[in-house]
Design a protein around this motif. Sequence first.
Motif: not given
Length: 119
Positions: A38-40, A42-46, A89-90, A92
């Motif tokens: 998942r990628q939110a 401004g964040q990296q894919r995790k 926060e999930d 994404a």
Amino acid sequence: QVQLVESGGGLVQAGGSLRLSCAASGRTFSMYRTGWFRQAPGQQRKVVAHITWNSGSTYYAEVVKGRFTISRDNAKNTVYLQMNSLKPEDTAVYYCAAMPTVWSPYDYWGRGTQVTVSS
């Protein structure tokens, strides 16, 4: 070549559930592992979770343990991600990806499906 198509995303309230599907086509017999990422904004894919096709062994990121369940249907070449007790926060874009062999990276990626959890 393997093609992956995700589905099942959407808008849900906090505490709700969604089930994502990742349907694979093409050289699916060559897949070793399928993962959900998942990628939110401004964040990296995790990585969220992954499952190994032959053994069925699974891995979960700590932040989703106990809430998400990854599973597979070999006959349908489909991997699922059951997401319960969803939190804002999930939110994404969720992607599935396939790793052809134990020695390779995730070579095949779907286009992603948006999951939005409202508070």
